[in-house]
Write a protein that holds these residues in place. Structure first.
Motif, short mmCIF file in Angstrom:
data_model
loop_
_atom_site.label_atom_id
_atom_site.label_comp_id
_atom_site.label_asym_id
_atom_site.label_seq_id
_atom_site.Cartn_x
_atom_site.Cartn_y
_atom_site.Cartn_z
N ASP A 1 0.77 -1.31 -0.03
CA ASP A 1 -0.35 -0.22 0.05
C ASP A 1 0.74 1.43 -0.06
O ASP A 1 1.31 2.03 1.08
CB ASP A 1 -0.62 -0.25 1.39
N TRP A 2 1.59 1.48 -1.08
CA TRP A 2 2.06 2.27 -1.57
C TRP A 2 2.22 4.12 -0.44
O TRP A 2 2.73 4.57 -0.14
CB TRP A 2 2.61 2.76 -3.09
N GLU A 3 0.27 4.47 -0.76
CA GLU A 3 -0.24 5.63 0.21
C GLU A 3 0.01 6.35 0.94
O GLU A 3 0.59 6.96 2.06
CB GLU A 3 -1.68 5.94 -0.29
N LYS A 4 0.04 4.48 2.00
CA LYS A 4 -0.02 4.67 3.45
C LYS A 4 1.95 5.18 4.05
O LYS A 4 2.99 5.46 4.83
CB LYS A 4 0.43 3.74 4.14
N ILE A 5 3.19 4.98 2.50
CA ILE A 5 4.44 5.29 2.79
C ILE A 5 4.47 6.34 1.95
O ILE A 5 5.28 7.36 3.09
CB ILE A 5 5.00 4.24 1.67
N ASP A 6 3.52 7.05 1.56
CA ASP A 6 4.10 8.22 1.05
C ASP A 6 2.77 9.18 1.25
O ASP A 6 1.92 9.32 0.11
CB ASP A 6 4.87 8.07 -0.25
N PRO A 7 1.68 9.75 2.65
CA PRO A 7 0.57 10.02 3.04
C PRO A 7 0.87 11.72 1.75
O PRO A 7 -0.70 11.39 1.24
CB PRO A 7 1.02 11.03 4.00
N GLU A 8 1.64 12.38 1.28
CA GLU A 8 1.02 13.47 0.33
C GLU A 8 1.23 13.12 -0.98
O GLU A 8 0.27 13.30 -1.83
CB GLU A 8 2.97 14.36 0.03
N ALA A 9 1.73 11.77 -1.19
CA ALA A 9 1.10 11.29 -2.98
C ALA A 9 -0.31 10.94 -2.83
O ALA A 9 -0.88 11.40 -3.45
CB ALA A 9 2.10 9.96 -3.16
N ALA A 10 -0.67 10.24 -2.05
CA ALA A 10 -1.67 10.65 -1.91
C ALA A 10 -2.92 11.06 -1.64
O ALA A 10 -3.87 11.56 -2.66
CB ALA A 10 -2.45 9.65 -0.09
N ILE A 11 -2.67 12.31 -1.02
CA ILE A 11 -3.46 13.38 -1.05
C ILE A 11 -3.42 14.13 -2.21
O ILE A 11 -4.59 14.80 -3.29
CB ILE A 11 -2.78 14.11 -0.16
N ARG A 12 -2.41 13.91 -3.06
CA ARG A 12 -2.25 14.91 -4.57
C ARG A 12 -3.21 14.03 -5.57
O ARG A 12 -3.86 14.25 -6.19
CB ARG A 12 -0.71 14.58 -5.00
N TYR A 13 -2.93 12.14 -5.21
CA TYR A 13 -3.94 11.59 -5.72
C TYR A 13 -5.36 11.61 -6.02
O TYR A 13 -5.99 11.64 -7.05
CB TYR A 13 -3.84 9.88 -5.58
N GLN A 14 -6.15 12.29 -4.33
CA GLN A 14 -7.20 12.85 -4.41
C GLN A 14 -7.43 13.90 -5.27
O GLN A 14 -8.46 13.73 -5.50
CB GLN A 14 -7.53 12.59 -2.89
N LEU A 15 -6.72 14.85 -5.70
CA LEU A 15 -6.55 16.38 -6.45
C LEU A 15 -7.02 15.73 -7.57
O LEU A 15 -7.46 15.77 -8.02
CB LEU A 15 -6.03 16.86 -6.09
N ILE A 16 -6.08 14.78 -7.58
CA ILE A 16 -6.81 14.88 -9.34
C ILE A 16 -7.69 13.91 -9.37
O ILE A 16 -8.52 14.52 -10.87
CB ILE A 16 -5.15 13.37 -9.39
N LEU A 17 -8.22 13.22 -8.99
CA LEU A 17 -9.96 12.70 -8.90
C LEU A 17 -10.52 12.90 -8.85
O LEU A 17 -11.86 13.39 -9.60
CB LEU A 17 -10.46 11.51 -8.15
N GLN A 18 -10.01 14.50 -8.27
CA GLN A 18 -11.75 15.36 -7.99
C GLN A 18 -11.38 16.13 -9.12
O GLN A 18 -12.23 17.88 -9.16
CB GLN A 18 -11.41 15.72 -7.24
N SER A 19 -10.77 16.53 -10.10
CA SER A 19 -10.17 17.92 -10.72
C SER A 19 -10.60 17.44 -12.71
O SER A 19 -11.65 16.30 -12.51
CB SER A 19 -9.10 18.19 -11.24
N ASP A 20 -11.52 18.25 -12.71
CA ASP A 20 -11.73 18.44 -14.17
C ASP A 20 -10.64 18.16 -14.92
O ASP A 20 -9.65 18.37 -14.87
CB ASP A 20 -13.18 19.37 -14.35
N HIS A 21 -11.20 18.47 -16.33
CA HIS A 21 -10.51 17.99 -17.68
C HIS A 21 -9.22 19.29 -17.62
O HIS A 21 -8.11 19.32 -18.03
CB HIS A 21 -11.32 17.76 -18.49
N HIS A 22 -9.45 20.75 -17.11
CA HIS A 22 -9.31 21.84 -17.50
C HIS A 22 -7.76 21.86 -16.27
O HIS A 22 -7.43 22.73 -16.53
CB HIS A 22 -10.27 23.25 -17.58
N GLN A 23 -8.43 21.49 -15.37
CA GLN A 23 -7.56 21.47 -14.32
C GLN A 23 -7.04 20.27 -14.07
O GLN A 23 -5.14 20.66 -13.46
CB GLN A 23 -8.42 21.07 -12.34
N LEU A 24 -6.93 19.56 -15.00
CA LEU A 24 -5.46 18.87 -14.94
C LEU A 24 -4.83 18.76 -16.17
O LEU A 24 -3.48 18.98 -15.86
CB LEU A 24 -5.89 16.95 -15.93
#
Length: 727
Positions: free
Chosen positions: A152-175
């Motif tokens: 579970d790589w997100e537990k090793i690097d919590p900041e990456a997990a937070i960034r990934y959640q932001l990616i999932l919540q972003s629309d195409h223009h934001q991406l």
């Protein structure tokens, strides 16, 4: 490891389906380096031996590592149970492999593996290599690409997990903004998840082969054999596979995926960037099946305004021509430089996409891929233009020393780190003025039409397109050398064909009416003037002069497209053209009513734009019958809002950029801020002024007297302006 006896073949791992061991690599990647031979690779590895080395944490990528002895395997498995002990585990592998390597390599100093990859146990950064393949591939049936799947790589690097959640919540223009800024550049697993999310969001009207299809294909292709031999796929230009830091297992998987794609897409007959695309995406894929599915989605995407991968020689060549047209506007100096050196300009531009996906160092190519997955082909044009702009600055001071511009450009791109960073390259790319996607698509389809007229079909794998031969060219106003440069300035689809003289004052007399009668019906046209004091200049007219008759308004009405330009030929050779404005779109009068029954350009999945013209036969005013089988310029694309009779009259400046205007008494080229060129009715003289339309200086100081005037057309071209309405 199998040595096939061919220095161009790659040794293939033949071990069982065990998970890969730990990986080792530098904390920062060095600039990519291409080696043409194993000897060069070995020498390059020797030069790097003195570099500091570090251990690198595990990721889902696959990097080269020696397999441990069976006696050490239990110890290795124990270390896998705890992610926090990975560095100690990697160090153990390194020490064990180091001892084994000394024992194994002592008798044979020219081991094929060492020549291609350097020392396996070495913990330095891995250089990108392009491996030249033989005609046959030996494929190991085991993919072995399941590294790190239990963590579970997100537990090793919590900041990456937070960034990934932001990616999932972003629309195409934001991406798109995130991609340009490198939001998911680190760590490796964050980029892998971002890629998966982006590629899965790509919608296609075609059913995309999934992971199960890959499993079926690999079973059919490779069966239960440990090693199988297969020919290189037909769609590959050569047998080259970029190394991109992949180990032997990675290269083996790239081959398996490429063979599966060839089986799955039998109509794909030319796709030279596919090995590079697979090699890059494999870094960030969970396994072969995921990489296969991701690339398949890119292949199946069929929106003409946001293409990803060209699949035929016809569309590939048309893309090269489109890039040449863009480079003609953005990098004017380099085009004139190459044309003046008598080297093949199109051959130079035909490498443009390989600058990005074969020559760029890995860290640069992967940043381009970040944006490309979201924005499509247009990004590649931008990056290639940025590279060309950098190269222009570099080559200007050493032109005399350049024997071959293609080879020199390749070397420049490979060493681009000396000139700018990856982030700076992207910044430059997005600062370049660029046409809209619709304009680019119109230009691309026009180039497709031109190539089809030259005999290139959608089903051909390769086709040699005959270029213009100026050896038999004669003119009373321009020399062969000068015409060669001017021909390099005109759009690529026209430059494929030979010039044909339409009008000459020596032959047809000095009359504007005579000029109109011989030139109307031909599109485009190149007007060249020689003055009594031997100065030569002219204009490229992208639109048929018969357009002047379609506007029943008082005063002058301008027409034309952004492909128009004016130029000086003697004493200096300079071209002046508006950058990226209305490249392909005609201006139209408010008085014109769109006829829905007229033909329109329909773009099919193959990238072609078939034209329906009915059973008409067009005749030029001069009396020469023309066959309407070739459209020299795409039809005007529909406007965003239909024009109605109640719409208020727009200023003439808004009807079209002020490119061309003509009456019975004068012909004007450029009308904003001054006339770039104005000819009087008797063709005895005219004048030139600085003009904002083309951002040009006066082509001639004040009024001039004409010694000779010629108008040149394009062989096999015909204007459709009197059959289809403008926008």
């Amino acid at each position: 490891m199998i040595d096939c006896g061919n220095r161009n073949s790659i040794p293939i791992h033949t071990s069982s389906d065990q998970d890969l061991g730990s990986m080792a690599g530098g904390r920062s990647r060095q600039r990519s380096h291409s080696c043409d031979s194993p000897e060069e690779s070995k020498n390059y590895g020797d030069r790097k031996k003195t570099e500091d080395t570090f251990l690198r944490p595990r990721s889902r990528s696959f990097y080269e590592t020696p397999e441990p002895k069976k006696s050490d395997y239990d110890v290795v498995n124990l270390s896998r149970s705890c992610p926090l002990r990975q560095r100690a585990h990697s160090l153990l592998h390194y020490e064990v492999s180091k001892k084994e390597k000394k024992a194994k390599t002592k008798p044979n100093k020219r081991s094929p593996t060492r020549e291609l990859n350097g020392s396996k146990g070495n913990l330095k950064s891995v250089s990108m290599m392009t491996i030249s393949e033989s005609d046959k591939w030996e494929i190991c049936s085991s993919s072995r690409m399941k590294y790190g799947q239990f963590v579970d790589w997100e537990k090793i690097d919590p900041e990456a997990a937070i960034r990934y959640q932001l990616i999932l919540q972003s629309d195409h223009h934001q991406l798109k903004t995130m991609a340009r800024e490198g939001f998911w550049a680190m760590p490796h697993t964050l980029r892998a998840k971002a890629y998966y999310h982006i590629i899965q969001s790509i919608n296609s009207s075609i059913v995309t082969p999934d992971r199960e299809v890959h499993h079926v294909l690999t079973k059919e292709l490779f069966g239960e054999q440990k090693i199988s031999t297969h020919p290189v796929p037909d769609y590959m230009e050569a047998g080259d596979i970029p190394r991109y830091c992949l180990n032997e297992a990675g290269l083996n998987s790239v081959k398996r995926i490429l063979l599966s794609l060839g089986k799955c897409f039998p109509d794909m007959n030319f796709c030279p960037i596919l090995p590079e695309m697979v090699s890059l995406l494999l870094h960030f894929s969970e396994d072969e099946a995921e990489c296969f599915h991701s690339v398949s989605r890119l292949i199946c995407y069929n929106d003409p305004n946001k293409r990803y991968i060209d699949q035929t020689f016809l569309t590939y060549r048309a893309s090269c021509m489109t890039f040449g047209d863009l480079a003609n506007r953005c990098c004017k100096g380099i085009r004139k430089l190459i044309a003046s050196s008598y080297q093949n300009l199109f051959d130079f531009y035909s490498d443009w996409i390989m600058w990005i996906f074969a020559d760029l160092p890995f860290t640069y190519a992967i940043r381009v891929l970040d944006v490309y997955l979201l924005e499509g082909y247009k990004v590649l044009y931008r990056v290639a233009l940025a590279l060309l702009s950098l190269y222009k600055v570099s080559v200007s001071s050493r032109v005399a020393d350049v024997e071959d511009f293609r080879t020199d450009m390749k070397g420049f791109v490979e060493s681009v780190a000396r000139h700018c960073t990856a982030e700076r390259l992207l910044e430059m790319a997005f600062m370049i003025p660029m046409a809209t996607r619709r304009e680019l698509n119109l230009l691309f389809n026009a180039n497709v039409d031109a190539l089809m007229l030259k005999g290139v079909s959608i089903h051909q794998k390769r086709h040699s397109v005959e270029m213009v031969d100026f050896n038999n060219f004669t003119s009373s106003v321009v020399t062969v050398a000068s015409m060669r440069v001017v021909w390099a300035w005109i759009p690529e689809r026209f430059a494929l064909f030979s010039p044909i003289r339409l009008f000459s004052t020596a032959e047809h007399g000095r009359s504007l009416a005579s000029l109109y009668s011989h030139v109307e019906g031909h599109e485009p046209a190149l007007l060249i003037i020689k003055t009594v004091d031997e100065e030569v200049f002219g204009a490229f007219l992208s639109t048929d002069l018969i357009e002047r008759k379609k506007h029943d308004s008082e005063g002058l009405t301008y027409f034309g497209t952004g492909e128009c330009f004016v130029c000086t030929i003697r004493t200096s050779k300079e071209r002046y053209q508006q950058a990226m404005v209305n490249i392909m779109t005609r201006g139209s009068s408010h008085q014109q009513v769109r006829d829905s029954s007229c033909a329109s350009s329909q773009i099919d999945n193959s990238g072609c734009s078939p034209i329906t013209t009915g059973t008409i036969t067009l005749t030029c005013p001069a009396g020469t019958p023309q066959n309407p089988s070739y459209l020299t310029i795409p039809l005007t694309s529909p406007s965003e809002e239909p024009i109605t009779a109640k719409e208020p009259k727009r200023p003439k400046e808004q009807e079209a950029s002020m490119f061309i205007a003509g009456t019975d008494s004068q012909l004007i080229i450029g009308g904003d801020g001054g006339h770039a060129l104005c000819l009087q009715e008797d063709l005895e003289g005219g004048y030139s002024e600085a003009c904002d339309t083309f951002k040009s200086i006066a082509l001639y100081k004040g009024h001039f007297k004409i010694q000779a005037l010629e108008v040149w057309g394009i062989q096999n071209s015909i204007s459709f302006s009197h059959s289809f309405p403008s926008e």
